[in-house]
Design a protein around this motif. Structure first.
Motif, PDB file in Angstrom:
ATOM      1  N   ALA A  25       0.829  -1.205   0.000  1.00  0.00           N
ATOM      2  CA  ALA A  25       0.000   0.000   0.000  1.00  0.00           C
ATOM      3  C   ALA A  25       0.867   1.260   0.000  1.00  0.00           C
ATOM      4  N   ASN A  29       0.878   3.907  -2.980  1.00  0.00           N
ATOM      5  CA  ASN A  29       0.533   5.296  -2.689  1.00  0.00           C
ATOM      6  C   ASN A  29       1.640   6.250  -3.132  1.00  0.00           C
ATOM      7  N   ARG A  32       3.470   8.246  -8.146  1.00  0.00           N
ATOM      8  CA  ARG A  32       2.795   9.477  -8.558  1.00  0.00           C
ATOM      9  C   ARG A  32       2.965   9.705 -10.056  1.00  0.00           C
ATOM     10  N   TRP A 140      -9.447   6.111  -5.864  1.00  0.00           N
ATOM     11  CA  TRP A 140      -8.996   4.754  -5.597  1.00  0.00           C
ATOM     12  C   TRP A 140      -7.799   4.442  -6.471  1.00  0.00           C
ATOM     13  N   ARG A 141      -7.082   3.417  -6.077  1.00  0.00           N
ATOM     14  CA  ARG A 141      -5.913   2.974  -6.830  1.00  0.00           C
ATOM     15  C   ARG A 141      -5.683   1.514  -6.476  1.00  0.00           C
ATOM     16  N   LEU A 148      -6.625   0.417  -2.850  1.00  0.00           N
ATOM     17  CA  LEU A 148      -6.671   1.519  -1.890  1.00  0.00           C
ATOM     18  C   LEU A 148      -7.896   2.375  -2.166  1.00  0.00           C
ATOM     19  N   TYR A 150      -9.224   6.034  -1.101  1.00  0.00           N
ATOM     20  CA  TYR A 150      -8.727   7.268  -0.491  1.00  0.00           C
ATOM     21  C   TYR A 150      -9.867   8.041   0.168  1.00  0.00           C
ATOM     22  N   ASN A 154      -3.914  11.812   1.003  1.00  0.00           N
ATOM     23  CA  ASN A 154      -2.851  10.889   1.376  1.00  0.00           C
ATOM     24  C   ASN A 154      -3.262   9.973   2.526  1.00  0.00           C
ATOM     25  N   PHE A 156      -5.733   6.587   3.257  1.00  0.00           N
ATOM     26  CA  PHE A 156      -6.450   5.566   2.508  1.00  0.00           C
ATOM     27  C   PHE A 156      -6.729   4.347   3.359  1.00  0.00           C
ATOM     28  N   ARG A 184      -6.820   7.273  -9.153  1.00  0.00           N
ATOM     29  CA  ARG A 184      -5.722   8.219  -8.864  1.00  0.00           C
ATOM     30  C   ARG A 184      -4.448   7.781  -9.500  1.00  0.00           C
TER      31      ARG A 184
END
Length: 184
Positions: A25, A29, A32, A140-141, A148, A150, A154, A156, A184
């Motif tokens: 996770a 996260n 980017r 979400w990701r 994850l 969110y 930052n 989640f 995301r």
């Protein structure tokens, strides 16, 4: 893990987060998309400098004789070394952060009960019981190991995919799509 549907047609399941789930996770996260243009720009500038050195004898001479050029070379080498060190140490940092998080937060180390449906999600631990409508979520990701959700830019919630069946993950995907939650 328990799976099933509640009275309202919601899907319920329970997971227990482990160190590897948290590491995944944190890694996901930290990924980017905004960094990609910077990396592309750095590669382009480097390619242009190499091209300049290849076609210009004056530029090649400057590499070894001008103090300012030598200082710039040293700064670039130091920056590259620090970047390489950060990339190599990053997995260790994520692992230590996951270990510390599990040791300090019983709500992360204990069972996490989930419920989701058309109206939103419910996330319950030994210390909290949170409900969020889909519209309140920030996005979400996912990767192959975790999904994850969110609740802030930052912050989640983690769904470890190995602990839930594909039916649950597919159901989450459908609910996310129906809610038009952005990736995301």
């Amino acid at each position: 893990m328990t799976e099933g549907s509640g009275n309202s047609g919601n899907t319920r399941f329970t997971v227990t987060l482990g160190e590897s789930d948290l590491v995944e996770a944190f890694r996901l996260n930290a990924r980017r998309a905004a960094i990609r243009p910077l990396v592309l720009a750095a590669v382009l500038v480097t390619a242009l400098l190499v091209l300049l050195l290849a076609i210009s004898p004056l530029a090649r001479q400057s590499l070894t004789s001008r103090p300012l050029t030598l200082m710039l070379e040293g700064a670039l080498a130091l920056a590259a070394l620090l970047l390489l060190l950060a990339v190599l140490v990053r997995p260790l940092i994520f692992r230590k952060l996951a270990q510390r998080s599990l040791a300090q937060r019983a709500d992360l180390a204990g069972p996490v009960e989930w419920e989701f449906g058309a109206e939103g999600i419910r996330h319950t631990t030994i210390h909290s019981d949170s409900r969020y409508p889909w519209a309140a979520l920030r996005g979400w990701r996912e990767n192959e190991a975790v999904l994850l959700l969110y609740i802030a830019d930052n912050l989640f919630y983690i769904v470890p995919k190995a602990q839930v069946g594909t039916d649950v993950v597919d159901g989450l995907h459908r609910a996310i799509a129906e809610a038009s939650l952005r990736e995301r």
